[in-house]
Design an enzyme around this catalytic site. Sequence first.
Site, PDB file in Angstrom:
ATOM      1  CB  THR A 127      -0.907  -0.002   1.242  1.00 15.98           C
ATOM      2  OG1 THR A 127      -1.649  -1.212   1.244  1.00 15.98           O
ATOM      3  CG2 THR A 127      -1.861   1.175   1.231  1.00 15.98           C
ATOM      4  CD  GLU A 128       3.044   2.850  -4.189  1.00 18.43           C
ATOM      5  OE1 GLU A 128       2.559   3.748  -4.934  1.00 18.43           O
ATOM      6  OE2 GLU A 128       4.050   2.177  -4.475  1.00 18.43           O
ATOM      7  N   PRO A 129       0.780   5.815  -0.122  1.00 15.55           N
ATOM      8  CG  PRO A 129       2.223   7.440   0.743  1.00 15.55           C
ATOM      9  CD  PRO A 129       2.217   6.131   0.022  1.00 15.55           C
ATOM     10  N   GLY A 130      -0.762   7.002  -2.114  1.00 14.20           N
ATOM     11  CA  GLY A 130      -1.685   7.271  -3.221  1.00 14.20           C
ATOM     12  C   GLY A 130      -2.769   6.236  -3.379  1.00 14.20           C
ATOM     13  CB  SER A 133      -8.310  -0.504  -3.681  1.00 15.60           C
ATOM     14  OG  SER A 133      -8.837  -0.327  -2.394  1.00 15.60           O
ATOM     15  CD  GLU A 242      -3.256  -9.745   3.626  1.00 11.68           C
ATOM     16  OE1 GLU A 242      -2.797  -9.694   2.478  1.00 11.68           O
ATOM     17  OE2 GLU A 242      -3.281  -8.774   4.399  1.00 11.68           O
ATOM     18  NE  ARG A 243      -8.000 -10.403  -0.858  1.00  8.77           N
ATOM     19  CZ  ARG A 243      -7.790 -10.087  -2.126  1.00  8.77           C
ATOM     20  NH1 ARG A 243      -8.115 -10.928  -3.087  1.00  8.77           N
ATOM     21  NH2 ARG A 243      -7.249  -8.922  -2.442  1.00  8.77           N
ATOM     22  CD  GLN A 336     -27.171  -0.977  22.311  1.00  5.55           C
ATOM     23  OE1 GLN A 336     -26.190  -0.456  21.779  1.00  5.55           O
ATOM     24  NE2 GLN A 336     -28.105  -0.283  22.928  1.00  5.55           N
ATOM     25  N   GLY A 339     -24.112  -2.912  27.714  1.00  6.01           N
ATOM     26  CA  GLY A 339     -24.499  -1.567  28.154  1.00  6.01           C
ATOM     27  C   GLY A 339     -23.273  -0.689  28.358  1.00  6.01           C
TER      28      GLY A 339
HETATM   29  C1  LIG Z   1      -4.039  -1.289  10.416  1.00  7.34           C
HETATM   30  C2  LIG Z   1      -3.694  -1.508   8.975  1.00  7.34           C
HETATM   31  C3  LIG Z   1      -2.712  -2.426   8.641  1.00  7.34           C
HETATM   32  C4  LIG Z   1      -2.345  -2.597   7.305  1.00  7.34           C
HETATM   33  N1  LIG Z   1      -1.305  -3.419   6.975  1.00  7.34           N
HETATM   34  C5  LIG Z   1      -0.824  -3.433   5.703  1.00  7.34           C
HETATM   35  C6  LIG Z   1       0.367  -4.155   5.364  1.00  7.34           C
HETATM   36  O1  LIG Z   1       0.975  -4.813   6.205  1.00  7.34           O
HETATM   37  N2  LIG Z   1       0.820  -4.074   4.096  1.00  7.34           N
HETATM   38  C7  LIG Z   1       0.200  -3.347   3.125  1.00  7.34           C
HETATM   39  O2  LIG Z   1       0.671  -3.323   1.999  1.00  7.34           O
HETATM   40  N3  LIG Z   1      -0.944  -2.676   3.400  1.00  7.34           N
HETATM   41  C8  LIG Z   1      -1.457  -2.678   4.666  1.00  7.34           C
HETATM   42  N4  LIG Z   1      -2.607  -1.983   4.965  1.00  7.34           N
HETATM   43  C9  LIG Z   1      -3.266  -1.239   3.909  1.00  7.34           C
HETATM   44  C10 LIG Z   1      -4.596  -1.841   3.450  1.00  7.34           C
HETATM   45  O3  LIG Z   1      -4.378  -3.024   2.739  1.00  7.34           O
HETATM   46  C11 LIG Z   1      -5.294  -0.751   2.618  1.00  7.34           C
HETATM   47  O4  LIG Z   1      -5.718   0.264   3.512  1.00  7.34           O
HETATM   48  C12 LIG Z   1      -6.452  -1.277   1.812  1.00  7.34           C
HETATM   49  O5  LIG Z   1      -6.015  -2.132   0.796  1.00  7.34           O
HETATM   50  C13 LIG Z   1      -7.269  -0.144   1.171  1.00  7.34           C
HETATM   51  O6  LIG Z   1      -6.448   0.758   0.514  1.00  7.34           O
HETATM   52  P1  LIG Z   1      -6.601   2.330   0.812  1.00  7.34           P
HETATM   53  O7  LIG Z   1      -6.607   2.513   2.280  1.00  7.34           O
HETATM   54  O8  LIG Z   1      -5.579   3.051   0.047  1.00  7.34           O
HETATM   55  O9  LIG Z   1      -8.039   2.703   0.291  1.00  7.34           O
HETATM   56  P2  LIG Z   1      -8.418   3.118  -1.214  1.00  7.34           P
HETATM   57  O10 LIG Z   1      -7.889   2.126  -2.155  1.00  7.34           O
HETATM   58  O11 LIG Z   1      -8.066   4.542  -1.429  1.00  7.34           O
HETATM   59  O12 LIG Z   1     -10.006   2.971  -1.143  1.00  7.34           O
HETATM   60  C14 LIG Z   1     -10.820   3.906  -0.441  1.00  7.34           C
HETATM   61  C15 LIG Z   1     -12.263   3.415  -0.468  1.00  7.34           C
HETATM   62  O13 LIG Z   1     -12.693   3.345  -1.827  1.00  7.34           O
HETATM   63  C16 LIG Z   1     -13.163   2.032  -2.117  1.00  7.34           C
HETATM   64  N5  LIG Z   1     -12.829   1.713  -3.504  1.00  7.34           N
HETATM   65  C17 LIG Z   1     -11.606   1.777  -4.082  1.00  7.34           C
HETATM   66  N6  LIG Z   1     -11.692   1.364  -5.350  1.00  7.34           N
HETATM   67  C18 LIG Z   1     -12.978   1.020  -5.574  1.00  7.34           C
HETATM   68  C19 LIG Z   1     -13.694   0.498  -6.688  1.00  7.34           C
HETATM   69  N7  LIG Z   1     -13.083   0.200  -7.843  1.00  7.34           N
HETATM   70  N8  LIG Z   1     -15.029   0.276  -6.556  1.00  7.34           N
HETATM   71  C20 LIG Z   1     -15.646   0.548  -5.389  1.00  7.34           C
HETATM   72  N9  LIG Z   1     -15.021   1.026  -4.304  1.00  7.34           N
HETATM   73  C21 LIG Z   1     -13.705   1.255  -4.396  1.00  7.34           C
HETATM   74  C22 LIG Z   1     -12.451   1.135  -1.146  1.00  7.34           C
HETATM   75  O14 LIG Z   1     -13.158  -0.084  -0.962  1.00  7.34           O
HETATM   76  C23 LIG Z   1     -12.452   1.999   0.102  1.00  7.34           C
HETATM   77  O15 LIG Z   1     -13.688   1.903   0.725  1.00  7.34           O
HETATM   78  C24 LIG Z   1      -3.011  -1.842   6.291  1.00  7.34           C
HETATM   79  C25 LIG Z   1      -4.027  -0.946   6.640  1.00  7.34           C
HETATM   80  C26 LIG Z   1      -4.341  -0.752   7.956  1.00  7.34           C
HETATM   81  C27 LIG Z   1      -5.394   0.273   8.292  1.00  7.34           C
END
Ligand SMILES: Cc1cc2nc3c(=O)[nH]c(=O)nc-3n(C[C@H](O)[C@H](O)[C@H](O)COP(=O)(O)OP(=O)(O)OC[C@H]3O[C@@H](n4cnc5c(N)ncnc54)[C@H](O)[C@@H]3O)c2cc1C
Length: 379
Positions: A127-130, A133, A242-243, A336, A339
């Site tokens: 995962t990247e800041p950008g 998914s 993982e899933r 719930q 309480g």
């Molecule tokens: C506590 C924690 C631990 C994590 N650990 C890891 C790790 O070890 N390694 C790693 O690589 N990542 C890790 N992650 C990252 C995690 O896998 C991502 O947060 C996740 O894949 C979603 O990416 P995003 O946060 O960038 O959301 P985005 O991809 O920006 O999505 C934002 C929202 O838009 C929705 N969305 C996006 N595209 C679509 C589409 N085509 N259609 C409909 N809806 C869409 C998404 O479902 C979501 O609801 C971790 C995250 C957390 C919070």
Amino acid sequence: MNPYFNDTHDMARQTARRWVSQAILPHISDWEEAETFPRELYQQAGELGLLGIGHPEALGGQGEHDVFLKIAVSEELMRSTSGGLVASLGSLDIGLPPVWRMGSPALQQRVVPPVLRGEKIMALAITEPGGGSDVANLRTRAVRDGDHYVVNGAKTFITSGVRADHYTVAVRTGEPGFAGVSLLLIDKDTPGFSVGRQLKKMGWWASDTAELFFDQCRVPVGHLIGPENSGFLTIMMNFQAERLSLAVMAYMTAQLALEASLDYAKTRETFGKQLSKHQVIRHKLAEMATQVDVCREYTWRCAARMAAGQNALKEVSMAKNFATETADRVTTEAVQILGGMGYMRESVVERLYRDNRILSIGGGTHEIMNEIIAKQLAL
Ligand SMILES: Cc1cc2nc3c(=O)[nH]c(=O)nc-3n(C[C@H](O)[C@H](O)[C@H](O)COP(=O)(O)OP(=O)(O)OC[C@H]3O[C@@H](n4cnc5c(N)ncnc54)[C@H](O)[C@@H]3O)c2cc1C
């Protein structure tokens, strides 16, 4: 009587249960509040053989094919009541498989055995800041320069990000899209690599989650995992296991919330009778128990398909969505039923409620799972 588990699984289950009850449960609330847990736990888990489950015997593991051995131990680890501890302790399960599936023999020998012994910690950074998914469009770039790749970019939300010694990192080495993605093994002490702050989270407090930065980071070409530009498929293979484990975490979260609710409802009295004798509460508990049972059985069924080597792409996505949604519902009802006590940090359901929220986001969001299911339905 359970068709999925054998004596070996039961023995491993007992080992994990004893360890959790003796070494973890007495301290877990303190560790959660401190947002960490002692590093020695990795070594203890390694010595008990718990880290090696799901990884090849040739590299010091217990074998990668026994899906139900993994499930039996994961269920017991979740009895720690801390999803964060389980996630951090288990970050090797997402970081290591690409290395032992596709890495060079030298890389496998150097990295895998110490991680399985709990001496080193492993993380997976996709995962990247950008965005997370849209894996195919990741931007961290690796450019070949002689015997090295020069990596620039950033990762975020990485489990075990602060403490890890090795990172399996997804990078772009080629064209835009999935066909230009590769995986690199990056060691913590590599020049140009740095770890950001430990991120503050809604739940999973005991796990460290971090940002990673790559600034002209020079990684030896021998650290390439699999052929160049073939990383996307390896990442997708990784997601299946993982899933499944996120589905197990979810139904166990729901199970623990159900157990806490049953205990409370049997002892709390309101309006002159036990809470559990009020029909609304009885029916809530009956529905919670039904939902937990059904999603556990479906997840096991899906695991059996995977254990038999069948394609379970659709089923594992369904299991993850169903289990995480169930656990969201069950933990909400548990708070719930307890309480005001359900809202208190001293009550276990408060943590379960918070911890569960990540399970329908990490490892592929609920919406992305639905996209996969829709594609499998030829929509
Ligand atoms: C506590 C924690 C631990 C994590 N650990 C890891 C790790 O070890 N390694 C790693 O690589 N990542 C890790 N992650 C990252 C995690 O896998 C991502 O947060 C996740 O894949 C979603 O990416 P995003 O946060 O960038 O959301 P985005 O991809 O920006 O999505 C934002 C929202 O838009 C929705 N969305 C996006 N595209 C679509 C589409 N085509 N259609 C409909 N809806 C869409 C998404 O479902 C979501 O609801 C971790 C995250 C957390 C919070």
